[in-house]
Scaffold this motif. Structure first.
Motif, PDB file in Angstrom:
ATOM      1  N   PRO A   1       0.233   3.241  10.602  1.00  0.00           N
ATOM      2  CA  PRO A   1       0.884   2.583   9.518  1.00  0.00           C
ATOM      3  C   PRO A   1       1.662   1.719   9.550  1.00  0.00           C
ATOM      4  O   PRO A   1       2.401   1.381  10.786  1.00  0.00           O
TER       5      PRO A   1
ATOM      6  N   ALA B   1       4.676  -0.859   7.668  1.00  0.00           N
ATOM      7  CA  ALA B   1       5.728  -1.031   6.896  1.00  0.00           C
ATOM      8  C   ALA B   1       5.807  -2.559   6.448  1.00  0.00           C
ATOM      9  O   ALA B   1       5.556  -3.354   7.183  1.00  0.00           O
ATOM     10  N   TRP B   2       6.226  -2.609   5.229  1.00  0.00           N
ATOM     11  CA  TRP B   2       6.585  -4.301   4.675  1.00  0.00           C
ATOM     12  C   TRP B   2       7.481  -4.606   5.602  1.00  0.00           C
ATOM     13  O   TRP B   2       7.373  -5.893   5.722  1.00  0.00           O
ATOM     14  N   ASP B   3       8.476  -4.049   5.827  1.00  0.00           N
ATOM     15  CA  ASP B   3       9.662  -4.702   6.606  1.00  0.00           C
ATOM     16  C   ASP B   3       9.292  -4.936   8.274  1.00  0.00           C
ATOM     17  O   ASP B   3      10.083  -5.490   8.980  1.00  0.00           O
ATOM     18  N   GLN B   4       8.067  -4.509   8.856  1.00  0.00           N
ATOM     19  CA  GLN B   4       7.668  -4.881   9.889  1.00  0.00           C
ATOM     20  C   GLN B   4       7.105  -6.338   9.817  1.00  0.00           C
ATOM     21  O   GLN B   4       6.544  -6.597  11.044  1.00  0.00           O
TER      22      GLN B   4
ATOM     23  N   LYS C   1       4.324 -10.892  -0.014  1.00  0.00           N
ATOM     24  CA  LYS C   1       4.493  -9.672  -0.354  1.00  0.00           C
ATOM     25  C   LYS C   1       4.578  -9.436  -1.436  1.00  0.00           C
ATOM     26  O   LYS C   1       3.933  -8.479  -1.911  1.00  0.00           O
TER      27      LYS C   1
ATOM     28  N   LYS D   1       2.132  -6.798  -3.751  1.00  0.00           N
ATOM     29  CA  LYS D   1       2.476  -5.616  -4.443  1.00  0.00           C
ATOM     30  C   LYS D   1       2.177  -5.421  -5.872  1.00  0.00           C
ATOM     31  O   LYS D   1       1.694  -4.524  -6.191  1.00  0.00           O
TER      32      LYS D   1
ATOM     33  N   GLU E   1      -0.215  -2.709  -5.247  1.00  0.00           N
ATOM     34  CA  GLU E   1       0.216  -1.465  -5.236  1.00  0.00           C
ATOM     35  C   GLU E   1       0.819  -1.152  -6.636  1.00  0.00           C
ATOM     36  O   GLU E   1       0.559   0.014  -6.849  1.00  0.00           O
TER      37      GLU E   1
ATOM     38  N   ALA F   1      -0.514  -3.259   5.591  1.00  0.00           N
ATOM     39  CA  ALA F   1       0.923  -2.871   4.759  1.00  0.00           C
ATOM     40  C   ALA F   1       0.589  -2.357   3.419  1.00  0.00           C
ATOM     41  O   ALA F   1       1.295  -1.316   2.725  1.00  0.00           O
TER      42      ALA F   1
ATOM     43  N   THR G   1      -0.933   1.077   3.338  1.00  0.00           N
ATOM     44  CA  THR G   1       0.138   2.238   3.867  1.00  0.00           C
ATOM     45  C   THR G   1       0.920   2.247   2.690  1.00  0.00           C
ATOM     46  O   THR G   1       1.231   3.594   2.467  1.00  0.00           O
ATOM     47  N   SER G   2       1.306   1.300   1.830  1.00  0.00           N
ATOM     48  CA  SER G   2       2.446   1.837   0.995  1.00  0.00           C
ATOM     49  C   SER G   2       1.924   2.338  -0.322  1.00  0.00           C
ATOM     50  O   SER G   2       2.402   3.175  -1.024  1.00  0.00           O
TER      51      SER G   2
ATOM     52  N   HIS H   1      -0.795   4.422   0.150  1.00  0.00           N
ATOM     53  CA  HIS H   1      -1.189   5.781   0.587  1.00  0.00           C
ATOM     54  C   HIS H   1      -2.846   5.981   0.328  1.00  0.00           C
ATOM     55  O   HIS H   1      -3.231   6.903  -0.174  1.00  0.00           O
TER      56      HIS H   1
END
Length: 326
Positions: free
Chosen positions: A27, A29-32, A40, A44, A48, A84, A87-88, A90
Motif C-alpha cells: 500500500p 499513502a498519498w503522503d508518501q 493528487k 482524488k 477516489e 496511491a 490504496t485510498s 481499497h
C-alpha cells in the motif's frame, strides 16, 4: 471470529483465480509522494471521490471520467500515484503491460484485453492500469504496416471504454412487470436504474511518456477525457521528496536538504531517491562495521556521481504539449 479472519487469509476468491492483470502491491499513502499537490487533488476528484461518494455525484449531476491519462517525463511517480489512488479507494488493481498482452497467436491479444475488463467488472471497484500505453497501442495515423495486432487491440480498448459504466445486462423483473412495459416507472425505480448505469466502479488509468504517439480516438471526450500532466518536481517538491527518502537513513543534523534540493537541477523523483541511496553507500564505504551518519560531504560527492535523467529539450516538449491542451 478469529477463525474466520484466518480463513480469509488462505481462501482465494474464485473471481481472482488465474486472473489476468490482477496485481498485489505494498500500500502507498498519498503522503508518501512528495509534492504534486495539484495532481493528487485531481486524481482524488477523478478516482477516489466517485467511488467513495457516488450519491454526491448523482445529486450534483456529475459523471466521473471513464478514462484518465497521465503523461510526463519518466521517473516522476506516475505509477506510484495510481497505486496511491488504488490504496485510498481499497479497490482491486489490474496492471497491464505490452508483455502481458501480446501473443504470437492471432486474436489472443484482443481476448486477453477483454478478459482484463471482465475481471475488473467482477472485482469492482477496480482500477485498470495500462502502463506505457504508447508501447501497447500505436497511432493509426503513423501506422504503415496495415491492420496489425496493435490496431486490433486499440479497437478492443475503444469498445471497452465506450462500454465501461453502461448497463451490460438487461434488468430482470417478474412476469407482471415484463408484460406491463408501458407502466410508468416509480421514482425509486428510475433512481435505481441510474445507479446501475452510473456506478460500475471501473476506471481506466493509463500512463505514458510519449503522448504524441497515441491515437486521436483515445483522447476524445468520453474515453480518456481526463488528461493530467505529471510535471517534474519543483524546488519545494524536491525538498519534500528528499525528506521522505531520508526517513530511514541516518542523516547528520548538519545536512541541509534544502541546499541539496536547490542544487539538484533537472532531477526527477527517481533521481533524487537514487541520490540518497548513493550518499548512504558512500557513508558505508568509510566504515563498513559501524555505519556512520550520512554527512553533507557524502551528498556533495553523490551529486557529482548521480546525473539527472531529464533534459531541457524534454521538458520544453512536455510544457509545450501541456500549454496546447489548456
Amino acid at each position: 471470529m478469529s477463525d474466520f479472519r484466518e480463513a480469509l487469509k488462505t481462501i482465494q476468491p474464485s473471481s481472482v483465480r488465474s486472473g489476468v492483470g490482477l496485481a498485489d502491491f505494498r500500500p502507498v499513502a498519498w503522503d508518501q509522494i512528495g509534492g504534486l499537490e495539484d495532481v493528487k487533488l485531481k486524481l482524488k476528484q477523478s478516482i477516489e471521490w466517485p467511488i467513495k461518494f457516488p450519491e454526491a455525484f448523482v445529486r450534483m449531476g456529475l459523471a466521473r471520467p471513464k478514462g484518465i491519462l497521465l503523461y510526463g517525463p519518466s521517473g516522476c511517480a506516475k505509477t506510484t500515484l495510481v497505486k496511491a489512488a488504488a490504496t485510498s479507494c481499497h479497490c482491486s488493481f489490474l496492471s497491464v503491460s505490452g508483455a502481458d498482452l501480446f501473443s504470437p497467436y492471432v486474436g489472443d491479444s484482443e481476448k486477453i484485453l477483454s478478459q482484463v475488463f471482465r475481471q475488473a467488472r467482477a472485482n469492482a471497484p477496480a482500477i485498470v492500469f495500462l502502463d506505457e500505453i504508447d508501447s501497447i497501442l500505436g497511432s493509426r495515423s503513423v501506422s504503415k504496416t496495415g491492420r496489425g495486432v496493435q490496431e486490433r487491440v486499440l479497437s478492443v480498448l475503444l469498445n471497452e471504454l465506450d462500454g465501461v459504466g453502461l448497463k451490460l445486462t438487461e434488468r430482470r423483473g417478474n412476469k407482471a412487470e415484463l408484460e406491463n412495459d408501458s407502466r410508468e416507472q416509480t421514482e425509486n425505480d428510475r433512481e435505481l436504474e441510474f445507479q446501475e448505469v452510473f456506478n460500475k466502479d471501473v476506471v481506466v488509468v493509463a500512463a505514458t511518456n510519449r503522448p504524441d504517439m497515441l491515437d486521436d480516438a483515445l483522447l476524445r471526450p468520453g474515453r480518456f477525457d481526463k488528461i493530467i500532466y505529471i510535471p517534474p518536481p519543483d524546488r519545494k517538491g524536491k525538498f519534500s521528496i528528499l525528506k521522505i527518502c531520508t526517513e530511514k537513513i541516518p542523516v547528520d543534523p548538519d545536512v541541509s536538504l534544502e541546499d541539496i534540493a536547490a542544487r539538484a537541477n533537472l532531477f526527477s523523483g527517481a533521481d533524487l531517491e537514487n541520490l540518497c541511496k548513493e550518499a548512504a553507500l558512500l557513508a558505508l564505504q568509510e566504515n563498513k562495521v559501524e555505519a556512520t551518519p550520512v554527512k553533507q560531504k557524502h551528498f556533495e560527492k553523490s551529486l557529482e556521481i548521480v546525473k539527472p535523467s531529464l533534459t531541457n529539450e524534454e521538458l520544453e516538449f512536455y510544457e509545450k504539449m501541456f500549454r496546447n491542451r489548456e
